[in-house]
Design a protein around this motif. Sequence first.
Motif, PDB file in Angstrom:
ATOM      1  N   PRO A 342       0.846  -1.204   0.000  1.00 20.32           N
ATOM      2  CA  PRO A 342       0.000   0.000   0.000  1.00 20.32           C
ATOM      3  C   PRO A 342       0.883   1.257   0.000  1.00 20.32           C
ATOM      4  O   PRO A 342       1.894   1.308   0.694  1.00 20.32           O
ATOM      5  N   PHE A 343       0.513   2.249  -0.812  1.00 19.36           N
ATOM      6  CA  PHE A 343       1.239   3.516  -0.807  1.00 19.36           C
ATOM      7  C   PHE A 343       0.314   4.639  -1.254  1.00 19.36           C
ATOM      8  O   PHE A 343      -0.689   4.415  -1.923  1.00 19.36           O
ATOM      9  N   LYS A 344       0.672   5.878  -0.839  1.00 17.69           N
ATOM     10  CA  LYS A 344      -0.101   7.051  -1.212  1.00 17.69           C
ATOM     11  C   LYS A 344       0.483   7.621  -2.503  1.00 17.69           C
ATOM     12  O   LYS A 344       1.573   8.204  -2.489  1.00 17.69           O
ATOM     13  N   MET A 345      -0.247   7.445  -3.597  1.00 21.28           N
ATOM     14  CA  MET A 345       0.297   7.803  -4.899  1.00 21.28           C
ATOM     15  C   MET A 345       0.540   9.309  -5.027  1.00 21.28           C
ATOM     16  O   MET A 345       1.600   9.736  -5.506  1.00 21.28           O
ATOM     17  N   ALA A 346      -0.416  10.118  -4.598  1.00 19.15           N
ATOM     18  CA  ALA A 346      -0.274  11.575  -4.752  1.00 19.15           C
ATOM     19  C   ALA A 346       0.956  12.082  -4.002  1.00 19.15           C
ATOM     20  O   ALA A 346       1.768  12.846  -4.532  1.00 19.15           O
ATOM     21  N   LEU A 347       1.112  11.612  -2.761  1.00 15.48           N
ATOM     22  CA  LEU A 347       2.254  12.025  -1.944  1.00 15.48           C
ATOM     23  C   LEU A 347       3.549  11.518  -2.554  1.00 15.48           C
ATOM     24  O   LEU A 347       4.559  12.230  -2.601  1.00 15.48           O
ATOM     25  N   SER A 348       3.525  10.293  -3.042  1.00 16.52           N
ATOM     26  CA  SER A 348       4.707   9.665  -3.616  1.00 16.52           C
ATOM     27  C   SER A 348       5.200  10.426  -4.848  1.00 16.52           C
ATOM     28  O   SER A 348       6.394  10.705  -4.995  1.00 16.52           O
ATOM     29  N   ILE A 349       4.283  10.793  -5.742  1.00 21.41           N
ATOM     30  CA  ILE A 349       4.660  11.492  -6.974  1.00 21.41           C
ATOM     31  C   ILE A 349       5.133  12.916  -6.666  1.00 21.41           C
ATOM     32  O   ILE A 349       6.109  13.394  -7.250  1.00 21.41           O
ATOM     33  N   SER A 350       4.457  13.578  -5.732  1.00 23.36           N
ATOM     34  CA  SER A 350       4.881  14.943  -5.357  1.00 23.36           C
ATOM     35  C   SER A 350       6.299  14.938  -4.816  1.00 23.36           C
ATOM     36  O   SER A 350       7.122  15.806  -5.164  1.00 23.36           O
ATOM     37  N   TYR A 371      -3.026  16.228 -11.379  1.00 23.96           N
ATOM     38  CA  TYR A 371      -3.345  14.977 -10.675  1.00 23.96           C
ATOM     39  C   TYR A 371      -4.852  14.846 -10.518  1.00 23.96           C
ATOM     40  O   TYR A 371      -5.525  15.758 -10.029  1.00 23.96           O
ATOM     41  N   ASP A 372      -5.394  13.727 -10.950  1.00 24.22           N
ATOM     42  CA  ASP A 372      -6.839  13.468 -10.908  1.00 24.22           C
ATOM     43  C   ASP A 372      -7.282  13.219  -9.466  1.00 24.22           C
ATOM     44  O   ASP A 372      -6.827  12.261  -8.825  1.00 24.22           O
ATOM     45  N   SER A 373      -8.158  14.068  -8.961  1.00 21.01           N
ATOM     46  CA  SER A 373      -8.609  13.954  -7.564  1.00 21.01           C
ATOM     47  C   SER A 373      -9.479  12.727  -7.323  1.00 21.01           C
ATOM     48  O   SER A 373      -9.731  12.364  -6.171  1.00 21.01           O
ATOM     49  N   GLN A 374      -9.948  12.074  -8.395  1.00 25.12           N
ATOM     50  CA  GLN A 374     -10.797  10.892  -8.217  1.00 25.12           C
ATOM     51  C   GLN A 374      -9.986   9.631  -7.920  1.00 25.12           C
ATOM     52  O   GLN A 374     -10.544   8.595  -7.582  1.00 25.12           O
ATOM     53  N   ILE A 375      -8.667   9.714  -8.049  1.00 22.56           N
ATOM     54  CA  ILE A 375      -7.824   8.548  -7.758  1.00 22.56           C
ATOM     55  C   ILE A 375      -7.858   8.283  -6.247  1.00 22.56           C
ATOM     56  O   ILE A 375      -7.672   9.203  -5.455  1.00 22.56           O
ATOM     57  N   PRO A 376      -8.107   7.028  -5.814  1.00 24.01           N
ATOM     58  CA  PRO A 376      -8.123   6.716  -4.373  1.00 24.01           C
ATOM     59  C   PRO A 376      -6.818   7.119  -3.702  1.00 24.01           C
ATOM     60  O   PRO A 376      -5.745   7.103  -4.314  1.00 24.01           O
ATOM     61  N   THR A 498      -7.372  -0.763  -1.812  1.00 18.85           N
ATOM     62  CA  THR A 498      -7.157  -1.313  -0.475  1.00 18.85           C
ATOM     63  C   THR A 498      -7.768  -0.384   0.566  1.00 18.85           C
ATOM     64  O   THR A 498      -7.940   0.813   0.313  1.00 18.85           O
ATOM     65  N   LYS A 499      -8.095  -0.965   1.704  1.00 19.69           N
ATOM     66  CA  LYS A 499      -8.560  -0.172   2.837  1.00 19.69           C
ATOM     67  C   LYS A 499      -7.447  -0.022   3.874  1.00 19.69           C
ATOM     68  O   LYS A 499      -7.634   0.595   4.915  1.00 19.69           O
ATOM     69  N   GLU A 500      -6.281  -0.614   3.590  1.00 21.14           N
ATOM     70  CA  GLU A 500      -5.152  -0.520   4.506  1.00 21.14           C
ATOM     71  C   GLU A 500      -4.542   0.879   4.458  1.00 21.14           C
ATOM     72  O   GLU A 500      -4.722   1.621   3.491  1.00 21.14           O
ATOM     73  N   ASN A 501      -3.796   1.202   5.502  1.00 17.38           N
ATOM     74  CA  ASN A 501      -3.059   2.464   5.531  1.00 17.38           C
ATOM     75  C   ASN A 501      -1.702   2.264   4.880  1.00 17.38           C
ATOM     76  O   ASN A 501      -1.078   1.200   5.020  1.00 17.38           O
ATOM     77  N   ALA A 502      -1.242   3.265   4.154  1.00 15.81           N
ATOM     78  CA  ALA A 502       0.084   3.178   3.537  1.00 15.81           C
ATOM     79  C   ALA A 502       1.147   3.390   4.609  1.00 15.81           C
ATOM     80  O   ALA A 502       0.966   4.195   5.526  1.00 15.81           O
ATOM     81  N   GLU A 503       2.221   2.608   4.455  1.00 14.24           N
ATOM     82  CA  GLU A 503       3.343   2.829   5.364  1.00 14.24           C
ATOM     83  C   GLU A 503       3.938   4.203   5.090  1.00 14.24           C
ATOM     84  O   GLU A 503       4.099   4.598   3.939  1.00 14.24           O
ATOM     85  N   SER A 504       4.232   4.920   6.150  1.00 16.16           N
ATOM     86  CA  SER A 504       4.768   6.285   5.968  1.00 16.16           C
ATOM     87  C   SER A 504       6.125   6.211   5.294  1.00 16.16           C
ATOM     88  O   SER A 504       6.997   5.448   5.697  1.00 16.16           O
TER      89      SER A 504
END
Length: 772
Positions: A342-350, A371-376, A498-504
Motif C-alpha cells: 500500500p502507498f499514497k500515490m499523490a504524496l509519492s509522486i509529489s 493529478y486526478d482527484s478521483q484517484i483513491p 485497499t482499505k489498509e493504511n500506507a506505510e509512511s
Amino acid sequence: MTKIKKSDQDELLKIRKEFAAQKKEKKKLAAELIIARKELAFQNKERGKRAAELGIANKELAFQDKEKGKRAAELGIANKELVFQDGEKEKRKIENKELEAFSNSATLASQYARSLIEATLDPLVTIDINGVITDVNEAMMKATDKTRKKLIGTKFTSYFVEVHKAAKVHKEVFSKGFILNFPLTIIDGVLTDVLLSGSTYKDDGGKVLGAVVVARDITDLKKIEKELTEAKTFAELATGIAEVAKEKAEKATQIAEDATHIAEDAVKSKQQFLSNMSHEIRTPMNAIIGFTKVILKTELTAKQKEYLIAIKMSGDALIVLINDILDLAKVDAGKMTFEQVPFKMALSISAMLHLFETKIQEKNLELIKEYDSQIPDVLVGDPVRLHQIILNLVSNAVKFTTKGKITVSVRLLSQDEEKVTIEFAVTDTGIGIPENKIGKIFENFQQASSGTSRLYGGTGLGLAIVKQLVEPQGGSIQVKSKIAEGSTFSFILSFLKTKENAESEANLVELDAEIKNIKVLVVEDIALNQLLMKTLLDDFGFERDIVSNGKIAIEKLLAKSYDIILMDLQMPEMNGFEATEYIRNTLHSKIPIIALTADVTTVDLAKCKAVGMNDYIAKPVDERLLYSKIVGLVKKPALVKLEVDENTISKKSKCIDLDYLIHRTKSNPKLMMEMISLYLEQTPPLILIMKQSLRDKDWQALYSAVHKMIPSFSIMGISVDFENMAKKVQEYASTQQQTDGIPDLVRQLENICAQACKELEIEFNVIKNTPQ
C-alpha cells in the motif's frame, strides 16, 4: 205605461240571449245524452263479451299454470343435466391439460430427436422398414445437394454407387437390428468413401418402426491407409536412416546440453561479473562522491568549488550509468521483481517531482503537475518501480528541454470494486524525436540520433528500462512526438484498491543540532569507506565506533551499548547477514540495524528483513538519507522515555526555543510578552478540551482542539517531533483508525505543553523584569 230605461233594456236583451244560448245548450246536451245512452248500451253489451272472454282467459290461465308445473319439472331435469355437463367439462379440461402436456412432451421429444440427428457432422438418415427415407440431417442435405423435402420419401439405396450393397445394408440392419462399418461410396458429387453404421428403433410395444443410419467419411482414413502402405515399403530403409539419425540426435542432444550449460554458466558469469563490477566501481565511487560532498561543506575558493562540483556531477553520472546497466541485467536475467504494497500515490509522486525542482529552476523551465482527484488515496502496487519509471521519463524531459514547460499528468481511466487503471503522461516542449526513430527508442543503447549522446549525454538505456518495467506489470507505453515541438511519453498501469493504511515513506530530515547523543557502531571492512563514515557521523555530531567485520562487532556489542548499527553485508570472517542473525537470535538484541552495500544486483532485501535488519541503504551513501534513517530509527525510543519520566525534559533541557519568536517580533519585549501571555491563556483550556474529548471519544472536538494547538509549537520553538505527533493525533481522529494509540500521544502532548507553560512563565517574568 211605464217607460223602460235604456240600461234595463240592455240587461233584458242580454238575459234573453243567455236564455236562448242555454236553451240551445240544453238541446245539445239532450242529443249528447241520447248518444251516451246508446254508448252505455253498447258498453254493457261489450262487458258481456268481456265476461265471456274472461271465463275463457281463466281457463287458459289454469292451463298455463298446469304447463308451468310441467316446465318446472323439465327445468329440474335440465339443471341435473347441466350439473352433469359441468362435470364433463372439468373432465375435458383435465384431459386437455394432459393432452397439452403430452403435446409439449412430444414437441420436446421431437426437438431432442432433431438435436440428436443434427449433432453428428456425418450424413444421417432415418428409414422405414421399406427402405424409404423418413428424415435426414443437414450433413446429408449438403452431401447430396438436396433439400430435406426432396430427400424424404425417396429410396435410401438410390444415393449410393453400389445399389445392391446399399440394399444389403437395408436388409441386414432390419434382420440383425444393427450394422457396423459397412463400406460404401455415397453419391455426393465427388463419390466419397463412407462406412455405414446404424440400428433400428422401436415403439413402446417393441414393434420396429425404422432404422437410423450414419455414413462416416473415411476419405482421410483411406489416404492414411495408402500412406501407411507406401510407408511400409520404405520402412526398412527408414529404419536404417533412423538409426543413423538417432546417433546424430544423441550427439546433437549432448551438444545442446553442453551449450545450455555453457549459456547458463555465461549468464551466471555475466551476473557475477556485474555484481563484482558494481561492488568494485561503487566502492571507490562511494569515497569519491562522499568526500567531495564533505569538502564542499568546507571553505573553498570559487574555482575549487567549481572543480569539486564537476567531480561530483561526473560521479553522479557514472552512478546513473552503473544503475542503468545493472537494471538492464536484472531484466535480462528475469530477476526484476515487483512488490505489492500500500502507498499514497499523490504524496509519492509529489515527493519524487520535488527532486527535479532545482534542475528545472536552473534551466528556467515550468513544471506543471496535473493529478486526478478521483484517484483513491491509498493504492497497492510497487511505488519504487513507479518512481523509477517516472524519474527516467521526467529526467529525459528535463534533459532535452531548454525552454518552455514540462507537464506531468496522472489521470484515472477506469475503476471497479477491486482495481483502478491510471494513465501517466510526461509532456515536454523539447527537441522532439524524428518519426523514423520513434520505433527504436525503446531498444537498448538507442537514442534519437547519433549526436544526442554527444550533445545531451546518457547511455540510451533509460527508455529500454522503462519499457521493461511497464510491460511485465501488465501495462503499456507509447510516445507521440514532433520535431522542435516536444514529446509526450505515456504509460498505463493498473493498481489494486485497499482499505489498509500506507506505510509512511521516509522523509529526509534536516540536520538537527539538538540531536547529538546517538551512539553508532559502523561495521565496514574497507578503510576508505570507514574514513567516509567517520567523517559523516562526526558531521552529524554522533558518537561512533568503527570495526572491520561482524565478529569484532559482536565483541563490541557485548562490551558497550549502542543506539544503532550500520552493517556492511560483504565482509571477511563474518559477513553482515551472519552477524545480524547472531545479534538477533543469540544476543536477542533489538538494536536497529541498517544494511550498507555496494552490491545492488545480489542484495536480497527479503533476506535482509528475514535475518532482522530494519532498513537498507545503497552506496554511494546519500548523507541526508543516512541521517534521516538513523534519526528515524533511533528517535522512537526517545519518545518512549518521555512517557516513562515526565520530568525528563525539564531535567535535561528546555523544551522551548524563543529564537523564532525573537526574530518575528524583532526583539520587541512588549510584543513578545503579549504572545507568550496569549499562549499561556489559550493552551491550558485546549489541553482540558483535548483530554475531555478523548474521554468522550468526541473525535471532531479532539481534532479541533489539536488543530488550534499546532501553530503554537513552531512559534514557541517546541520540537517539530511534537508538532508531527499532534498531526498524527489529527489523522487518527479524522479517520478513527488506530485510536488505541491516541491516549499515549495525547499524554505526551499534555506533558510537553505543561512543561512549555512553566518555561514560558519564567521567560515572561524575565522579560517583564528586564529594564527597557
